[in-house]
Design a protein around this motif. Structure first.
Motif, PDB file in Angstrom:
ATOM      1  N   GLY A  24      -7.568   2.408   3.973  1.00  0.00           N
ATOM      2  CA  GLY A  24      -7.016   3.322   4.963  1.00  0.00           C
ATOM      3  C   GLY A  24      -7.440   4.755   4.685  1.00  0.00           C
ATOM      4  N   ASP A  25      -7.394   5.145   3.407  1.00  0.00           N
ATOM      5  CA  ASP A  25      -7.817   6.500   3.038  1.00  0.00           C
ATOM      6  C   ASP A  25      -9.288   6.726   3.376  1.00  0.00           C
ATOM      7  OD1 ASP A  25      -5.252   6.882   2.046  1.00  0.00           O
ATOM      8  OD2 ASP A  25      -5.841   6.589  -0.050  1.00  0.00           O
ATOM      9  N   ASP A  38      -4.394   0.526  11.077  1.00  0.00           N
ATOM     10  CA  ASP A  38      -4.266  -0.921  10.839  1.00  0.00           C
ATOM     11  C   ASP A  38      -4.188  -1.217   9.340  1.00  0.00           C
ATOM     12  OD1 ASP A  38      -4.401  -1.258  13.580  1.00  0.00           O
ATOM     13  OD2 ASP A  38      -6.538  -1.790  13.576  1.00  0.00           O
ATOM     14  N   ALA A  39      -5.024  -0.534   8.546  1.00  0.00           N
ATOM     15  CA  ALA A  39      -5.020  -0.761   7.095  1.00  0.00           C
ATOM     16  C   ALA A  39      -3.703  -0.303   6.474  1.00  0.00           C
ATOM     17  CB  ALA A  39      -6.208  -0.040   6.450  1.00  0.00           C
ATOM     18  N   LEU A  44       1.762  -1.402   4.349  1.00  0.00           N
ATOM     19  CA  LEU A  44       3.197  -1.110   4.473  1.00  0.00           C
ATOM     20  C   LEU A  44       4.022  -2.352   4.807  1.00  0.00           C
ATOM     21  CD1 LEU A  44       2.883   2.321   6.277  1.00  0.00           C
ATOM     22  CD2 LEU A  44       3.919   1.939   4.021  1.00  0.00           C
ATOM     23  N   SER A  45       3.376  -3.407   5.326  1.00  0.00           N
ATOM     24  CA  SER A  45       4.117  -4.635   5.619  1.00  0.00           C
ATOM     25  C   SER A  45       4.667  -5.264   4.342  1.00  0.00           C
ATOM     26  CB  SER A  45       3.245  -5.628   6.385  1.00  0.00           C
ATOM     27  OG  SER A  45       2.203  -6.118   5.552  1.00  0.00           O
ATOM     28  N   THR A  46       4.026  -5.002   3.210  1.00  0.00           N
ATOM     29  CA  THR A  46       4.528  -5.520   1.927  1.00  0.00           C
ATOM     30  C   THR A  46       5.032  -4.414   1.002  1.00  0.00           C
ATOM     31  OG1 THR A  46       2.258  -5.509   1.068  1.00  0.00           O
ATOM     32  CG2 THR A  46       3.097  -7.601   1.969  1.00  0.00           C
ATOM     33  N   HIS A  47       4.746  -3.173   1.341  1.00  0.00           N
ATOM     34  CA  HIS A  47       5.199  -2.015   0.537  1.00  0.00           C
ATOM     35  C   HIS A  47       5.793  -0.974   1.489  1.00  0.00           C
ATOM     36  CE1 HIS A  47       2.021  -3.931  -1.855  1.00  0.00           C
ATOM     37  NE2 HIS A  47       2.704  -3.515  -2.913  1.00  0.00           N
ATOM     38  N   PRO A  48       6.923  -1.290   2.125  1.00  0.00           N
ATOM     39  CA  PRO A  48       7.439  -0.433   3.201  1.00  0.00           C
ATOM     40  C   PRO A  48       7.868   0.965   2.768  1.00  0.00           C
ATOM     41  CG  PRO A  48       9.029  -2.141   2.641  1.00  0.00           C
ATOM     42  CD  PRO A  48       7.778  -2.458   1.887  1.00  0.00           C
ATOM     43  N   ASP A  49       8.015   1.193   1.462  1.00  0.00           N
ATOM     44  CA  ASP A  49       8.464   2.501   0.982  1.00  0.00           C
ATOM     45  C   ASP A  49       7.340   3.315   0.338  1.00  0.00           C
ATOM     46  OD1 ASP A  49      10.959   1.794   1.847  1.00  0.00           O
ATOM     47  OD2 ASP A  49      11.701   1.209  -0.129  1.00  0.00           O
ATOM     48  N   LYS A  52       2.905   7.722   0.432  1.00  0.00           N
ATOM     49  CA  LYS A  52       1.578   8.238   0.796  1.00  0.00           C
ATOM     50  C   LYS A  52       1.013   7.491   2.004  1.00  0.00           C
ATOM     51  CE  LYS A  52      -3.071   9.011  -0.879  1.00  0.00           C
ATOM     52  NZ  LYS A  52      -4.109   8.540  -1.791  1.00  0.00           N
ATOM     53  N   SER A  53       1.208   6.182   2.046  1.00  0.00           N
ATOM     54  CA  SER A  53       0.684   5.404   3.175  1.00  0.00           C
ATOM     55  C   SER A  53       1.420   5.724   4.470  1.00  0.00           C
ATOM     56  CB  SER A  53       0.764   3.907   2.874  1.00  0.00           C
ATOM     57  OG  SER A  53      -0.119   3.577   1.816  1.00  0.00           O
ATOM     58  N   ILE A  54       2.729   5.939   4.378  1.00  0.00           N
ATOM     59  CA  ILE A  54       3.489   6.319   5.578  1.00  0.00           C
ATOM     60  C   ILE A  54       2.985   7.667   6.091  1.00  0.00           C
ATOM     61  CG2 ILE A  54       5.765   6.958   6.486  1.00  0.00           C
ATOM     62  CD1 ILE A  54       6.968   5.037   4.347  1.00  0.00           C
TER      63      ILE A  54
END
Length: 196
Positions: A24-25, A38-39, A44-49, A52-54
């Motif tokens: 994603g980065d 999408d990435a 986030l589907s497995t690491h919702p918290d 940085k990705s949010i």
């Protein structure tokens, strides 16, 4: 042996998911914003918290013009971490672009409360105050931004614009010329229009 195999499977799955965040980065850096979204969403589907990705997914939504989803991500991030300064600054930028200047002042105020040495927060507050006609406050905010970052070219440009409104043309022209020396493109026009 069975537990070692399970550990490798779990670590492998985590590694693949982490690749989604890293991909994603890379996609964001390449301007492939939808693919980056999408990435990040996959990660986030497995690491919702994962903060940085949010945040980066919000930035990606912002780049494609889906401002509501960007705002949702920034607000979700602030629910997880009320001290995530970049989320406040991003909300301030989105609010500015939506002409919601009072919201800009709320978000920049929150950011400045966390760290008063944020030149960008003072600058954005100045832009909002300028738009609202609070010229003395705008001047103070631009001054604060410049005090923190002497090379903040846009702050000089917009401080000069406030000074034009206050009929302080000589001082405004000094700001415009300094902005030009810092490679602010709009400075040339300001110099042409106001500095004879």
């Amino acid at each position: 042996m069975k537990y070692i195999a399970i550990a490798f499977i779990v670590l492998g799955a985590l590694g693949c998911n982490n690749e989604d965040s890293i991909n994603g980065d890379d996609l964001f850096d390449d301007g492939e914003y939808q693919e980056a979204i999408d990435a990040y969403s996959s990660y986030l589907s497995t690491h919702p918290d994962h903060k940085k990705s949010i945040y980066n997914r919000g930035r990606s939504y912002e780049e494609i013009g889906d401002l509501q989803k960007a705002i949702d991500d920034y607000k979700q991030l602030l629910e997880l971490d009320p001290k995530y300064i970049n989320a406040y600054l991003s909300l301030a930028k989105v609010s500015y672009n939506n002409h919601e200047y009072n919201k800009v002042l709320i978000y920049t105020g929150d950011a400045i409360d966390l760290n008063e040495n944020l030149a960008q927060a003072h600058f954005l507050a100045g832009r909002a105050e300028h738009q609202l006609g609070y010229f003395d406050q705008a001047l103070e905010s631009y001054n604060n931004a410049i005090t923190i970052n002497r090379d903040f070219g846009e702050a000089y440009l917009y401080r000069g614009a406030v000074k034009v409104g206050q009929e302080k043309l000589r001082s405004a022209c000094e700001d415009f010329k300094f902005a030009k020396s810092l490679d602010v493109p709009e400075a040339d026009k300001a110099i042409k229009d106001y500095c004879k």
